[in-house]
Design a protein around this motif. Structure first.
Motif: not given
Length: 182
Positions: A136-157
């Motif tokens: 997927x293009x964006x991976x979402x998650x939450x930690x504590x009191x906030x959401x975070x959204x990583x943009x993963x498309x085209x990224x190398x390890x």
């Protein structure tokens, strides 16, 4: 006597052209790769700005409707506000006179999908699975009191990824690039 003149390239001319093309390829390839990265970062910036705008529009609607505790009909359905009026969840808080201020499960993913209609695919991060090389293009998650959204498309390890943090209680956003946890 007729002499036939043959036309064509000599071996030296062919080698010279190949060398020139190789030099151009070596110089142009890194530039091309940086343009590709810039395009991915621009797409991430645009998606994150759209999400931020949708959240702020939701909050404005909540304010103009007199700060209701219940459902505020917005976007693709019923999105419930936090105590400060920022969108948080699609979970029904029926029977309660207090808003939900705690993130759970798929809240961040559901919120993104409810606020935005986009071609980008968004998935919930699963513990133990890598963020890199995600389908997927964006991976979402939450930690504590906030959401975070990583943009993963085209990224190398191992490289830094664009990320958006959203705090649904304070309404604050933070955009930066960082390596995801693994």
């Amino acid at each position: 006597m007729n002499k036939k003149k043959s036309s064509g390239f000599t071996l030296i001319e062919l080698i010279t052209v190949i060398v020139i093309l190789a030099i151009l390829a070596v110089v142009a390839f890194p530039r091309f790769m940086s343009y590709q990265k810039e395009a991915h970062f621009s797409t991430a910036d645009s998606a994150f700005a759209s999400f931020e705008s949708a959240v702020n529009l939701y909050h404005d609607k909540w304010l103009t409707e007199g700060e209701p505790i219940g459902v505020v009909n917005y976007a693709t359905g019923n999105i419930y506000p936090t105590s400060t009026g920022y969108p948080l969840t699609l979970r029904d808080n029926a029977g309660s006179n207090s808003p939900i201020d705690k993130l759970e499960g798929n809240d961040c993913l559901d919120l993104w999908r409810s606020l935005l209609t986009t071609d980008l695919t968004v998935a919930h991060h699963i513990d133990g699975k890598p963020v890199y090389n995600h389908n997927d293009d964006i991976v979402s998650w939450y930690t504590g009191d906030q959401c975070y959204y990583y943009y993963t498309k085209g990224a190398d390890i191992g490289e830094e990824l664009p990320i958006l943090y959203y705090n649904p209680v304070s309404g604050e956003f933070t955009k930066k690039t960082e390596r995801p946890f693994e």
